[in-house]
Design a protein around this motif. Structure first.
Motif, PDB file in Angstrom:
ATOM      1  N   GLY A 160      -6.582   0.368  -1.069  1.00  0.00           N
ATOM      2  CA  GLY A 160      -5.407   1.219  -0.894  1.00  0.00           C
ATOM      3  C   GLY A 160      -5.341   2.360  -1.888  1.00  0.00           C
ATOM      4  O   GLY A 160      -5.083   3.513  -1.517  1.00  0.00           O
ATOM      5  N   THR A 161      -5.580   2.062  -3.178  1.00  0.00           N
ATOM      6  CA  THR A 161      -5.491   3.119  -4.191  1.00  0.00           C
ATOM      7  C   THR A 161      -6.593   4.166  -4.006  1.00  0.00           C
ATOM      8  O   THR A 161      -6.356   5.361  -4.217  1.00  0.00           O
ATOM      9  N   ASN A 194      -3.497  -2.602   3.642  1.00  0.00           N
ATOM     10  CA  ASN A 194      -3.133  -1.841   2.448  1.00  0.00           C
ATOM     11  C   ASN A 194      -3.528  -0.379   2.597  1.00  0.00           C
ATOM     12  O   ASN A 194      -2.786   0.523   2.178  1.00  0.00           O
ATOM     13  N   ASP A 221       2.480   1.553  -3.539  1.00  0.00           N
ATOM     14  CA  ASP A 221       1.459   1.949  -4.511  1.00  0.00           C
ATOM     15  C   ASP A 221       1.112   3.424  -4.382  1.00  0.00           C
ATOM     16  O   ASP A 221       0.933   4.122  -5.388  1.00  0.00           O
ATOM     17  N   ALA A 279      -1.150   2.852   2.460  1.00  0.00           N
ATOM     18  CA  ALA A 279      -1.446   3.865   1.446  1.00  0.00           C
ATOM     19  C   ALA A 279      -1.555   5.258   2.051  1.00  0.00           C
ATOM     20  O   ALA A 279      -1.069   6.240   1.473  1.00  0.00           O
ATOM     21  N   GLY A 311       0.818  -1.206   0.000  1.00  0.00           N
ATOM     22  CA  GLY A 311       0.000   0.000   0.000  1.00  0.00           C
ATOM     23  C   GLY A 311       0.852   1.256   0.000  1.00  0.00           C
ATOM     24  O   GLY A 311       0.543   2.228  -0.694  1.00  0.00           O
TER      25      GLY A 311
END
Length: 257
Positions: free
Chosen positions: A57-58, A215, A20, A219, A17
């Motif tokens: 996460g994104t 995640n 990313d 993030a 995470g």
């Protein structure tokens, strides 16, 4: 799954995470870890479970960036909408093409990325708004929303990195704002692929939910660190992640050969 494997997998999910959120490429860490922690799990199920964690996460990173910096929605919005459909198409086709057919092509692309970034030390460090012409915006939307999104559904690792580079090279964003746009589009690619994997029964929901929580934590930390430390920091992380991707895919190709 034994407690040690589960704990390790959740720790890797948090690390993925973070990666990313900064520059993309977390799938390089999380997908292999999932396959090792759950031996015998179908590859499609591993991909679908990974997408469940990744979309959490994104999406978190995208919201964090949007709250703290400007997102170019003229580019990111249409790209994200297209990405949902194209990533879904890629996921539907994922089982029909062997992964080995992609490795040589992706390796060449990644090595080219390293050369491109190293040979242009100012790329992404300072925004270049003069590059943002109408034609370049259209090309960026097509590359991100169609080409890279299709790749994410088919294979996945490195998608966020490719998106950051597309936005910096094509429309002159710096690495921080390029990463902000990339998170929005990457959330779309993850959603499109997840819908297809879920519809075909290839998501391990309980494990994916646990991975998603970790995640998200990674993030949030990664997005805040990228915003605080700036484009130079993101550039360094980008090069490290791309080199790691080259090493991983090169090793896979050597073993397969």
């Amino acid at each position: 799954m034994d407690p040690l494997s589960l704990t390790t997998l959740l720790a890797v999910a948090a690390m993925a995470g973070w990666v990313d959120a900064v520059v993309g490429g977390g799938g390089l860490l999380l997908l292999p870890a999932l396959l090792v922690a759950a031996p015998g799990v179908p590859v499609a199920t591993a991909l679908g479970t990974n997408k469940l964690a990744a979309i959490a996460g994104t999406s978190t990173a995208a919201v964090t960036y949007a709250r703290r910096t400007r997102v170019d929605w003229v580019v990111a919005g249409p790209s994200a909408v297209l990405a949902v459909c194209c990533a879904g198409l890629g996921a539907a086709l994922a089982g029909s093409v062997p992964a080995g057919a992609y490795r040589p092509v992706v390796l060449v692309v990644l090595v080219s990325v390293v050369v491109f970034v190293v040979s242009r030390p100012r790329l992404g460090v300072v925004a270049q708004p003069v590059r943002r012409t109408r034609l370049r915006v259209v090309v960026a939307v097509a590359v991100a929303g169609v080409g890279i999104a299709l790749y994410d559904g088919l294979i996945g690792p490195g998608t966020g990195t490719f998106l950051v580079l597309a936005f910096t090279a094509l429309v002159g964003a710096d690495f921080v704002h390029g990463s902000a746009m990339a998170k929005v589009v990457n959330a779309g690619t993850n959603l499109g692929a997840l819908v297809v994997f879920a519809a075909t029964g290839h998501v391990w929901w309980l494990l994916g939910a646990a991975m998603a929580v970790c995640n998200v934590a990674g993030a949030m930390l990664g997005a805040r660190m990228a915003l605080r430390r700036g484009a130079g920091f993101v550039r360094v992380v980008l090069l490290v992640v791309v080199l790691a991707l080259v090493a991983k895919l090169g090793w896979d190709q050597w073993r397969a050969g």
